[in-house]
Write a protein that holds these residues in place. Sequence first.
Motif, mmCIF file in Angstrom:
data_model
loop_
_atom_site.group_PDB
_atom_site.id
_atom_site.type_symbol
_atom_site.label_atom_id
_atom_site.label_comp_id
_atom_site.label_asym_id
_atom_site.label_seq_id
_atom_site.Cartn_x
_atom_site.Cartn_y
_atom_site.Cartn_z
ATOM 1 N N ILE A 51 0.831 -1.105 0.044
ATOM 2 C CA ILE A 51 -0.084 -0.167 -0.017
ATOM 3 C C ILE A 51 0.905 0.784 -0.378
ATOM 4 O O ILE A 51 1.597 1.208 0.697
ATOM 5 C CB ILE A 51 -0.857 0.154 1.480
ATOM 6 C CG1 ILE A 51 -0.464 -0.229 2.524
ATOM 7 C CG2 ILE A 51 -1.370 -1.097 1.008
ATOM 8 C CD1 ILE A 51 -0.893 -0.247 3.869
ATOM 9 N N THR A 52 0.000 2.548 -0.120
ATOM 10 C CA THR A 52 1.112 2.995 -0.111
ATOM 11 C C THR A 52 0.528 4.549 -1.964
ATOM 12 O O THR A 52 -0.780 4.155 -1.707
ATOM 13 C CB THR A 52 2.647 3.455 -1.791
ATOM 14 O OG1 THR A 52 3.409 4.261 -1.924
ATOM 15 C CG2 THR A 52 2.085 3.383 -3.556
ATOM 16 N N SER A 53 1.475 5.683 -1.405
ATOM 17 C CA SER A 53 0.306 6.705 -2.331
ATOM 18 C C SER A 53 0.386 6.842 -3.260
ATOM 19 O O SER A 53 1.303 6.447 -4.369
ATOM 20 C CB SER A 53 0.752 8.469 -0.823
ATOM 21 O OG SER A 53 0.856 8.417 -0.074
ATOM 22 N N LYS A 54 -0.736 7.367 -4.191
ATOM 23 C CA LYS A 54 -1.045 6.982 -5.849
ATOM 24 C C LYS A 54 0.702 8.504 -6.336
ATOM 25 O O LYS A 54 0.886 7.617 -7.581
ATOM 26 C CB LYS A 54 -2.258 7.742 -6.362
ATOM 27 C CG LYS A 54 -2.742 9.279 -6.528
ATOM 28 C CD LYS A 54 -4.168 9.534 -7.216
ATOM 29 C CE LYS A 54 -4.779 10.145 -6.804
ATOM 30 N NZ LYS A 54 -6.119 10.524 -7.010
ATOM 31 N N SER A 55 0.703 9.491 -5.571
ATOM 32 C CA SER A 55 1.374 10.490 -6.141
ATOM 33 C C SER A 55 3.119 9.950 -5.853
ATOM 34 O O SER A 55 4.329 10.437 -6.087
ATOM 35 C CB SER A 55 1.790 11.460 -5.248
ATOM 36 O OG SER A 55 1.790 11.480 -3.436
ATOM 37 N N GLU A 90 0.691 -5.803 12.361
ATOM 38 C CA GLU A 90 -0.614 -5.497 13.555
ATOM 39 C C GLU A 90 0.032 -3.854 14.060
ATOM 40 O O GLU A 90 -0.465 -3.380 15.001
ATOM 41 C CB GLU A 90 0.809 -6.438 14.914
ATOM 42 C CG GLU A 90 0.555 -7.678 14.890
ATOM 43 C CD GLU A 90 2.074 -8.476 15.161
ATOM 44 O OE1 GLU A 90 2.479 -7.924 16.225
ATOM 45 O OE2 GLU A 90 1.006 -9.930 15.722
ATOM 46 N N ARG A 91 -0.963 -3.054 12.670
ATOM 47 C CA ARG A 91 -1.139 -1.985 13.005
ATOM 48 C C ARG A 91 -1.554 -1.266 12.100
ATOM 49 O O ARG A 91 -1.129 -1.791 10.834
ATOM 50 C CB ARG A 91 0.363 -1.176 13.715
ATOM 51 C CG ARG A 91 1.371 -0.649 11.990
ATOM 52 C CD ARG A 91 2.280 0.205 12.652
ATOM 53 N NE ARG A 91 3.156 0.564 11.672
ATOM 54 C CZ ARG A 91 2.270 2.010 10.683
ATOM 55 N NH1 ARG A 91 1.179 2.054 11.023
ATOM 56 N NH2 ARG A 91 2.715 1.919 9.909
ATOM 57 N N THR A 92 -2.644 -0.104 12.246
ATOM 58 C CA THR A 92 -3.679 -0.077 10.817
ATOM 59 C C THR A 92 -2.671 1.078 10.144
ATOM 60 O O THR A 92 -2.484 2.415 11.353
ATOM 61 C CB THR A 92 -4.675 0.587 11.517
ATOM 62 O OG1 THR A 92 -5.459 -0.314 12.153
ATOM 63 C CG2 THR A 92 -5.747 1.376 10.705
ATOM 64 N N PRO A 93 -2.238 0.829 9.361
ATOM 65 C CA PRO A 93 -1.923 2.372 8.542
ATOM 66 C C PRO A 93 -2.744 3.537 8.746
ATOM 67 O O PRO A 93 -4.152 4.134 8.532
ATOM 68 C CB PRO A 93 -1.558 1.966 6.991
ATOM 69 C CG PRO A 93 -2.674 1.069 7.303
ATOM 70 C CD PRO A 93 -3.049 -0.241 7.730
ATOM 71 N N ARG A 94 -1.593 4.894 9.314
ATOM 72 C CA ARG A 94 -2.866 6.213 8.894
ATOM 73 C C ARG A 94 -3.472 6.515 7.850
ATOM 74 O O ARG A 94 -3.164 6.043 6.448
ATOM 75 C CB ARG A 94 -1.373 7.051 9.318
ATOM 76 C CG ARG A 94 -0.823 7.672 7.824
ATOM 77 C CD ARG A 94 0.586 8.377 8.316
ATOM 78 N NE ARG A 94 0.690 8.747 6.544
ATOM 79 C CZ ARG A 94 0.754 8.560 5.570
ATOM 80 N NH1 ARG A 94 -0.113 9.072 5.428
ATOM 81 N NH2 ARG A 94 1.501 8.611 4.902
ATOM 82 N N PRO A 95 -4.517 6.758 7.830
ATOM 83 C CA PRO A 95 -5.723 7.060 6.732
ATOM 84 C C PRO A 95 -4.616 8.000 5.566
ATOM 85 O O PRO A 95 -3.922 9.271 5.966
ATOM 86 C CB PRO A 95 -6.730 8.055 7.815
ATOM 87 C CG PRO A 95 -6.963 7.534 8.911
ATOM 88 C CD PRO A 95 -5.290 7.619 9.627
ATOM 89 N N ASN A 96 -5.345 7.434 4.792
ATOM 90 C CA ASN A 96 -4.637 8.416 3.061
ATOM 91 C C ASN A 96 -6.052 7.832 1.859
ATOM 92 O O ASN A 96 -5.886 7.009 1.827
ATOM 93 C CB ASN A 96 -3.173 7.060 3.044
ATOM 94 C CG ASN A 96 -2.810 7.840 1.584
ATOM 95 O OD1 ASN A 96 -3.222 9.009 1.012
ATOM 96 N ND2 ASN A 96 -1.317 7.679 1.512
#
Length: 133
Positions: free
Chosen positions: A51-55, A110-116
Amino acid sequence: MPDVRNPSPEYLAFWRERHVCTLTTLRPDGTPHVVPVGVTYDPEAGLARVITSKSSRKVANILAAAPGEARVAVCQMHKARWATLEGVATIRTEQEDVDDAVRRYTERYERTPRPNPERVVIEIALNRALGRA
């Protein structure tokens, strides 16, 4: 060489442990771009996901390749153990794909990624596995 779709229990267990990985993509000029990422491995589907940012540069590198030609590799290591998965990357933007990838990431790390709101999934159709786990 491990079987991508039927890895040994040890190889699969290693990919279930919490490790930072690297993703290698190729820039348009052919030089490698290597960055740390979280990766999930789904041998039943023959996929790895990031998972990553589209930019991000990694997304730009994948999108710059011809369709079906975005060759990438993900790798992790811990002491003498290492594992690499190779394949062809596609960018997924559909919300259900993003939600599934976030769920898998949350489970492994074991952690939820920050909202993005700009989140996308790099989906890698795997065709080779290497390593010693």
